[in-house]
Design a protein around this motif. Structure first.
Motif, mmCIF file in Angstrom:
data_model
loop_
_atom_site.group_PDB
_atom_site.id
_atom_site.type_symbol
_atom_site.label_atom_id
_atom_site.label_comp_id
_atom_site.label_asym_id
_atom_site.label_seq_id
_atom_site.Cartn_x
_atom_site.Cartn_y
_atom_site.Cartn_z
ATOM 1 N N THR A 89 10.526 -0.343 -2.963
ATOM 2 C CA THR A 89 9.831 -1.514 -2.443
ATOM 3 C C THR A 89 8.683 -1.065 -1.550
ATOM 4 O O THR A 89 8.847 -0.129 -0.767
ATOM 5 C CB THR A 89 10.795 -2.385 -1.599
ATOM 6 O OG1 THR A 89 11.919 -2.735 -2.399
ATOM 7 C CG2 THR A 89 10.122 -3.646 -1.099
ATOM 8 N N LEU A 90 7.559 -1.728 -1.641
ATOM 9 C CA LEU A 90 6.426 -1.410 -0.783
ATOM 10 C C LEU A 90 6.570 -2.128 0.552
ATOM 11 O O LEU A 90 6.909 -3.316 0.587
ATOM 12 C CB LEU A 90 5.116 -1.835 -1.433
ATOM 13 C CG LEU A 90 4.733 -1.123 -2.721
ATOM 14 C CD1 LEU A 90 3.407 -1.677 -3.236
ATOM 15 C CD2 LEU A 90 4.641 0.378 -2.527
ATOM 16 N N PRO A 91 6.294 -1.442 1.649
ATOM 17 C CA PRO A 91 6.346 -2.092 2.952
ATOM 18 C C PRO A 91 5.162 -3.030 3.149
ATOM 19 O O PRO A 91 4.125 -2.905 2.487
ATOM 20 C CB PRO A 91 6.292 -0.920 3.934
ATOM 21 C CG PRO A 91 5.583 0.149 3.203
ATOM 22 C CD PRO A 91 5.955 -0.024 1.758
ATOM 23 N N GLU A 92 5.326 -3.928 4.085
ATOM 24 C CA GLU A 92 4.278 -4.902 4.405
ATOM 25 C C GLU A 92 2.920 -4.242 4.642
ATOM 26 O O GLU A 92 1.909 -4.725 4.163
ATOM 27 C CB GLU A 92 4.705 -5.683 5.652
ATOM 28 C CG GLU A 92 3.685 -6.678 6.155
ATOM 29 C CD GLU A 92 4.149 -7.356 7.427
ATOM 30 O OE1 GLU A 92 3.462 -7.220 8.448
ATOM 31 O OE2 GLU A 92 5.208 -8.033 7.384
ATOM 32 N N VAL A 93 2.898 -3.129 5.362
ATOM 33 C CA VAL A 93 1.619 -2.505 5.728
ATOM 34 C C VAL A 93 0.860 -1.935 4.537
ATOM 35 O O VAL A 93 -0.338 -1.656 4.642
ATOM 36 C CB VAL A 93 1.779 -1.401 6.805
ATOM 37 C CG1 VAL A 93 2.256 -1.994 8.120
ATOM 38 C CG2 VAL A 93 2.692 -0.293 6.333
ATOM 39 N N MET A 94 1.513 -1.774 3.394
ATOM 40 C CA MET A 94 0.833 -1.265 2.203
ATOM 41 C C MET A 94 0.411 -2.365 1.241
ATOM 42 O O MET A 94 -0.458 -2.155 0.404
ATOM 43 C CB MET A 94 1.744 -0.269 1.464
ATOM 44 C CG MET A 94 1.956 1.032 2.204
ATOM 45 S SD MET A 94 3.127 2.128 1.350
ATOM 46 C CE MET A 94 2.121 2.697 -0.023
ATOM 47 N N GLN A 95 1.001 -3.523 1.352
ATOM 48 C CA GLN A 95 0.805 -4.564 0.351
ATOM 49 C C GLN A 95 -0.593 -5.176 0.349
ATOM 50 O O GLN A 95 -1.052 -5.665 -0.680
ATOM 51 C CB GLN A 95 1.857 -5.665 0.528
ATOM 52 C CG GLN A 95 3.249 -5.189 0.211
ATOM 53 C CD GLN A 95 4.307 -6.231 0.506
ATOM 54 O OE1 GLN A 95 4.014 -7.397 0.753
ATOM 55 N NE2 GLN A 95 5.565 -5.813 0.499
ATOM 56 N N THR A 96 -1.270 -5.163 1.483
ATOM 57 C CA THR A 96 -2.572 -5.836 1.573
ATOM 58 C C THR A 96 -3.712 -4.877 1.902
ATOM 59 O O THR A 96 -4.803 -5.329 2.235
ATOM 60 C CB THR A 96 -2.524 -6.937 2.648
ATOM 61 O OG1 THR A 96 -2.177 -6.336 3.899
ATOM 62 C CG2 THR A 96 -1.517 -8.021 2.287
ATOM 63 N N ARG A 97 -3.474 -3.598 1.808
ATOM 64 C CA ARG A 97 -4.498 -2.614 2.159
ATOM 65 C C ARG A 97 -4.811 -1.718 0.960
ATOM 66 O O ARG A 97 -3.956 -1.497 0.099
ATOM 67 C CB ARG A 97 -4.029 -1.764 3.336
ATOM 68 C CG ARG A 97 -3.950 -2.543 4.635
ATOM 69 C CD ARG A 97 -3.374 -1.694 5.771
ATOM 70 N NE ARG A 97 -3.516 -2.367 7.053
ATOM 71 C CZ ARG A 97 -2.623 -3.199 7.560
ATOM 72 N NH1 ARG A 97 -1.523 -3.483 6.896
ATOM 73 N NH2 ARG A 97 -2.839 -3.763 8.736
ATOM 74 N N LEU A 98 -6.011 -1.178 0.957
ATOM 75 C CA LEU A 98 -6.394 -0.156 -0.004
ATOM 76 C C LEU A 98 -5.751 1.145 0.470
ATOM 77 O O LEU A 98 -5.959 1.562 1.616
ATOM 78 C CB LEU A 98 -7.917 -0.031 -0.044
ATOM 79 C CG LEU A 98 -8.500 0.919 -1.079
ATOM 80 C CD1 LEU A 98 -8.127 0.475 -2.495
ATOM 81 C CD2 LEU A 98 -10.026 0.964 -0.925
ATOM 82 N N ILE A 99 -4.950 1.765 -0.385
ATOM 83 C CA ILE A 99 -4.139 2.920 0.004
ATOM 84 C C ILE A 99 -4.548 4.156 -0.794
ATOM 85 O O ILE A 99 -4.687 4.106 -2.016
ATOM 86 C CB ILE A 99 -2.629 2.630 -0.224
ATOM 87 C CG1 ILE A 99 -2.178 1.415 0.581
ATOM 88 C CG2 ILE A 99 -1.776 3.849 0.077
ATOM 89 C CD1 ILE A 99 -2.195 1.592 2.087
ATOM 90 N N SER A 100 -4.695 5.260 -0.079
ATOM 91 C CA SER A 100 -4.902 6.567 -0.696
ATOM 92 C C SER A 100 -3.540 7.225 -0.825
ATOM 93 O O SER A 100 -2.808 7.339 0.159
ATOM 94 C CB SER A 100 -5.826 7.414 0.185
ATOM 95 O OG SER A 100 -5.837 8.750 -0.270
ATOM 96 N N LEU A 101 -3.183 7.613 -2.033
ATOM 97 C CA LEU A 101 -1.915 8.290 -2.296
ATOM 98 C C LEU A 101 -2.213 9.743 -2.649
ATOM 99 O O LEU A 101 -2.995 10.016 -3.558
ATOM 100 C CB LEU A 101 -1.178 7.613 -3.448
ATOM 101 C CG LEU A 101 -0.768 6.169 -3.216
ATOM 102 C CD1 LEU A 101 -0.287 5.532 -4.515
ATOM 103 C CD2 LEU A 101 0.310 6.076 -2.143
ATOM 104 N N ARG A 102 -1.583 10.659 -1.909
ATOM 105 C CA ARG A 102 -1.824 12.095 -2.093
ATOM 106 C C ARG A 102 -0.491 12.774 -2.371
ATOM 107 O O ARG A 102 0.385 12.801 -1.501
ATOM 108 C CB ARG A 102 -2.481 12.671 -0.846
ATOM 109 C CG ARG A 102 -3.769 11.948 -0.500
ATOM 110 C CD ARG A 102 -4.245 12.264 0.890
ATOM 111 N NE ARG A 102 -5.348 11.371 1.256
ATOM 112 C CZ ARG A 102 -5.891 11.330 2.452
ATOM 113 N NH1 ARG A 102 -5.453 12.119 3.412
ATOM 114 N NH2 ARG A 102 -6.885 10.498 2.697
#
Length: 155
Positions: A89-102
């Protein structure tokens, strides 16, 4: 498939009782939250509510001898101890932001990276973990560069 875990608040507990002046000596700042959503907490992985205190500090998110050793500013919700633990499950802080995954291997070397938002984030995480050499993924807010969370495999 994957687990997303917030930072342990006990690592920051020593900051909670400090005055603003003492925080400043440690390179940290206490901020009264006056906008929502705007201050993503790295412990609960939620946006800090209006009127609460955030502490802005530098955090070493990859303590490694690899070239990718890294630190950046993060917000923590003052007083919080218990980290969020989310499975698939994605947390709230990731759901509405552009995220860089490394994505990194066992030697803390970057293997692959991407930028995702919304529902794409979960798909990107799953695709990265299809590569057997991927040990963990570090998520960052793509705009500000702030560390968001660490993502690990869940078998």
């Amino acid at each position: 498939m994957f687990i997303i875990k917030g930072l342990g608040g006990s690592d920051f507990q020593h900051l909670y009782e400090l005055s603003d002046h003492e925080l400043s000596k440690r390179g940290a700042v206490r901020i009264k939250v006056n906008e929502y959503p705007s201050y993503p907490d790295r412990i609960t992985l939620r946006d800090i509510p209006l009127g609460e205190n955030a502490i802005l500090l530098n955090h070493l998110y990859l303590n490694s001898h690899s070239p990718y050793r890294g630190s950046h500013a993060i917000f923590i919700w003052e007083g919080k101890i218990q980290p969020a633990v989310l499975k698939n499950t994605l947390p709230e802080v990731m759901q509405t932001r552009l995220i860089s995954l490394r994505a990194f291997d066992i030697n803390d070397m970057l293997v692959v990276a991407t930028i995702s938002s919304g529902y794409e984030i979960e798909t990107s995480i799953k695709n990265m973990f299809k590569q057997p050499q991927i040990e963990f993924i570090l998520a960052h807010n793509a705009k500000q560069g702030c560390f968001s969370c660490r993502i690990t495999r869940c078998e």
